[in-house]
Design an enzyme around this catalytic site. Structure first.
Site, PDB file in Angstrom:
ATOM      1  N   ASP A 184      16.059   0.755 -19.233  1.00  0.00           N
ATOM      2  CA  ASP A 184      15.782   0.829 -17.798  1.00  0.00           C
ATOM      3  C   ASP A 184      14.272   0.928 -17.605  1.00  0.00           C
ATOM      4  O   ASP A 184      13.507   0.815 -18.573  1.00  0.00           O
ATOM      5  CB  ASP A 184      16.529   2.014 -17.153  1.00  0.00           C
ATOM      6  N   HIS A 257      15.070  -3.653 -13.199  1.00  0.00           N
ATOM      7  CA  HIS A 257      15.109  -2.435 -14.028  1.00  0.00           C
ATOM      8  C   HIS A 257      14.470  -2.661 -15.396  1.00  0.00           C
ATOM      9  O   HIS A 257      14.915  -2.114 -16.401  1.00  0.00           O
ATOM     10  CB  HIS A 257      16.556  -1.942 -14.187  1.00  0.00           C
ATOM     11  N   GLU A 324      20.197  -4.056  -8.462  1.00  0.00           N
ATOM     12  CA  GLU A 324      18.957  -3.716  -7.752  1.00  0.00           C
ATOM     13  C   GLU A 324      17.764  -4.561  -8.177  1.00  0.00           C
ATOM     14  O   GLU A 324      16.676  -4.045  -8.384  1.00  0.00           O
ATOM     15  CB  GLU A 324      18.630  -2.226  -7.973  1.00  0.00           C
TER      16      GLU A 324
END
Ligand code: TNX
Length: 536
Positions: A184, A257, A324
């Protein structure tokens, strides 16, 4: 050493089995160290696993007895009997106890491991020489094929010993999948040979946020933080999970990410000249440039990194993230725009789809199926990919209607990083209110999906454990227990057998003594926080 003990009732098993029946009369099997575990060669590791667990839990050390077949059933003992005919649904098992034998029938390792968990729950915790097991027949199998727990080891990292303990939690609760979130913005946690800077640079952040990320001013601890799991450690964990019939799905989160990867290899970003750092704060969406840029070096990187991943993980499913992914950085970058034009990609959503399909095709060549967070189907994605929904019912319905298989992990109530109480003094969490009862009562198949005849598209569910606000194992335990126990029943037990009051009783009698036995923390005030309280 006490040897006077009453048998644990099969009615107290958690998650609640499909069917339990007691024969007429009152016979019991007396378990003692003279009786062997009788097994065939293919299941030796599980026989040893059972032997160890009985020993740890009761002090009784059974011998192991390897046999070729089960023509002789005259010996008193525990028989692990594989069946050639499909008598129960997948992962099912049958336990039959009479006064001279305990027989555990199954077809596959997962069924055996599930049966082992129920058998252990018929035994008390303590030091004994003899344990009476009441005669009973248990026939059992799961409601859903996919029953998972996720763990984020990026925001905070946990030792190998805890990862194994977490896998033991899963096995106890008859889950079959550990979803391991390995990369991440805040770190890259898996050893990679071809790209060593992912570890020397990408695995460490300069410091970590203190308190909530919305606090202002933001405070940092000034302490370098990080690390990664070596390939040897990962192999050890995969092997540990295999004995327990837990499949580990690794996740490398792309194309968003990706700040840790970009800090290590800035040439993979849309701004190679920037001095990128591994992220030190939480909630990166839209706030920072953390996306991979579409260029040959990036696609080569993805192939290589996923190939190294496949060597370590035998899982038929591989998670590629896809959540995202902010489109603004691609919009602002002329090179990305040129790439899109060349490939005929009409917008940034189509580019996101291009990334996912690129890696999904690569994985398919190696016989692996791709899973991604629900955002992957924003565009026109091929439905061979499995959608993991972390949104609401709306996104689950949308994905199932398009033809995707769906793993349902709705933020409400399956996010265990959310609060489980509304107590202002409760330990810091991200936000929300997902009390125990909400986890128990949630139906992973939304009514609208059933009405459309798409119930079969929901292959199961999972709770996600994002660790921004979980700095150590005890905090993880506190956030997952007892909610994970409720989830196990939501995913295992037939819907018409579920009953919250009855669950709470079994939680007290069966599960909480285990948390104590494991030396694990848990949220103790769960009875005071239920669905009658309204959210903040
Ligand atoms: C969103 S859920 C994320 C994670 C955060 C989480 C916090 C998902 C696929 N992405 O990166 O940790 O919210 O709840």
């Amino acid at each position: 050493m006490g040897s006077l003990v009453s048998a644990q009732k099969a009615d107290m098993i958690i998650p609640q089995p499909v069917q339990i029946s007691y024969p007429k009369g009152r016979s019991t099997f007396s378990l003692n160290a003279q009786q062997p575990i009788i097994y065939t060669a293919a299941f030796e590791q599980q026989a040893i696993y059972l032997q160890q667990l009985i020993h740890q839990q009761t002090g009784i050390r059974l011998n192991l007895s390897l046999v070729n077949d089960f023509t002789n059933l005259s010996v008193e003992g525990i028989y692990l009997i594989p069946e050639t005919m499909a008598l129960q649904p997948a992962e099912g098992y049958t336990i039959r106890i009479n006064q001279s034998t305990v027989k555990l029938f199954f077809q596959e390792t997962r069924g055996l491991v599930n049966g082992i968990q129920s058998l252990l729950q018929l035994m008390p915790i303590g030091q004994y020489t003899t344990i009476p097991l009441q005669a009973v027949t248990i026939e059992d199998y799961p409601r859903f094929a996919y029953r998972g727990m996720h763990l984020d080891v990026v925001r905070h990292m946990f030792p190998v010993s805890y990862i194994k303990k977490y896998i033991d939690y899963l096995a106890f609760h008859k889950f079959n999948t550990f979803h391991w979130h390995l990369t991440d913005d805040q770190g890259w946690r898996i050893e990679m040979d071809a790209y060593p800077k992912l570890n020397s640079i990408g695995a460490y952040r300069a410091e970590t946020l203190i308190g909530h990320f919305k606090d202002s001013p933001a405070k940092y601890d000034g302490i370098r933080y990080g690390g990664f799991y070596t390939k040897a450690e990962i192999r050890e964990i995969v092997n540990y999970a295999q004995i327990r019939a837990i499949n580990i799905i690794p996740e490398i989160d792309i194309p968003g990410h990706s700040r840790a990867a970009i800090a290590a290899y800035p040439e993979l970003s849309t701004k190679p000249d920037t001095n990128w750092q591994v992220a030190t704060t939480w909630g990166m969406y839209n706030r920072q440039n953390n996306v991979l840029a579409p260029k040959p070096a990036t696609f080569k990187f993805l192939e290589t990194v996923f190939d190294e991943l496949l060597e370590l993980f035998p899982s038929p499913y591989i998670h590629v993230g896809g959540d995202e992914c902010s489109k603004i950085w691609w919009k602002q970058d002329p090179n990305t725009q040129a790439f899109m034009k060349e490939k005929g990609l009409k917008n940034e959503t189509a580019l996101q789809t291009y990334f996912i399909e690129f890696i999904a095709k690569h994985l398919a060549k190696k016989n692996r199926q791709t899973i991604g967070w629900h955002e992957i189907n924003e565009g026109d994605l091929d439905t061979s990919t499995i959608v993991m929904n972390w949104g609401t019912e709306k996104q689950a319905i949308e994905a199932a209607s398009k033809g995707f298989s769906v793993i349902n992990t709705p933020g409400k109530p399956f996010y265990f990083d959310h609060y489980q109480s509304m107590d202002p003094n409760d330990s810091l969490a991200i936000h929300g209110y997902n009390p125990l009862e909400a986890v128990y009562q949630y139906n992973p198949i939304p009514a609208a999906i059933l009405q459309k005849g798409l119930g079969h598209k929901i292959i199961g569910g999972q709770a996600n454990v994002w660790t921004e606000y979980m700095g150590n194992d005890q905090k993880v335990d506190y956030m997952i227990f007892p909610r994970m126990t409720a989830l196990s029943e939501t995913l295992w037990t037939p819907a018409n057998k579920k009953n919250y009051a009855n669950f709470l009783e079994r939680l007290t009698i069966t599960a909480i003594p285990r948390y104590q036995f494991w030396n694990s923390s848990w949220f103790k005030d769960y009875k005071n926080w239920d669905l009658s309280k309204s959210p903040k």
